[in-house]
Design an enzyme around this catalytic site. Sequence first.
Site, mmCIF file in Angstrom:
data_model
loop_
_atom_site.group_PDB
_atom_site.id
_atom_site.type_symbol
_atom_site.label_atom_id
_atom_site.label_comp_id
_atom_site.label_asym_id
_atom_site.label_seq_id
_atom_site.Cartn_x
_atom_site.Cartn_y
_atom_site.Cartn_z
ATOM 1 N N ASP A 147 0.851 -1.193 0.000
ATOM 2 C CA ASP A 147 0.000 0.000 0.000
ATOM 3 C C ASP A 147 0.882 1.238 0.000
ATOM 4 O OD1 ASP A 147 -2.478 -1.358 0.105
ATOM 5 O OD2 ASP A 147 -2.258 -1.650 2.259
ATOM 6 N N ASP A 181 -7.038 -1.315 -4.699
ATOM 7 C CA ASP A 181 -8.132 -0.943 -3.792
ATOM 8 C C ASP A 181 -8.998 0.149 -4.403
ATOM 9 O OD1 ASP A 181 -7.082 -2.696 -1.880
ATOM 10 O OD2 ASP A 181 -5.892 -1.125 -0.929
#
Length: 216
Positions: A147, A181
């Site tokens: 991330d 995401d």
Amino acid sequence: MKGYTKPLILIVSVLLVDQLSKLWIKLNMTLGQEYNILGDWFIIHFTENNGMAFGLEFGGESGKLALSLFRIAAVAGIGYGLHYMIKHKYHRGFILNVALIFAGAMGNIIDSTFYGLIFSESTWFEKARLFPPEGGYSSLLHGKVVDMLYFPIIKGTFPSWLPIWGGEDFLFFRPVFNIADSAITVGVALILLYQKRYFKEEIVEPESYNSEVVED
């Protein structure tokens, strides 16, 4: 191939951007390192997670394996559904949104399935290496999801009179996430936003009958 071209282009594009961004982060940044892109509002912040989207965690090693297998099964189901929708000529917008969700799920599956095999461990002091001689940091299906997108847009303190959280600091938006995401979130949001357009029922005009009087 008619009807498949645009969804495939979208899927490949999302996967390329997602994986190239993660590859660059892994090889060029240490854990916790960050770059301010738009002041304190948009930050590239490198972190990894063992669980679900937006950094959520899920139940240790056995939970990690279960989640990876569930992701693979879910993506297989979404892929079959996408094929079915294209074949039966569902609304183009709906198909593209499902393609976004499919691409996002695929992007995170690649991390959790293969990254443990092909990368060395990223630490706070050392960058990862690709295909290290000693092998990767984990096994198949036990990789960590990368991330990097961080948007701490609003920082402040809850008023003292507020129950439970009074006087505590708050931050919006706290989760760190990635391109995959984002693709999932955008796909789901657009489906919810335009569901009436995507799933509207066709109005069937009643058949016209001759106004004949039937005598008994």
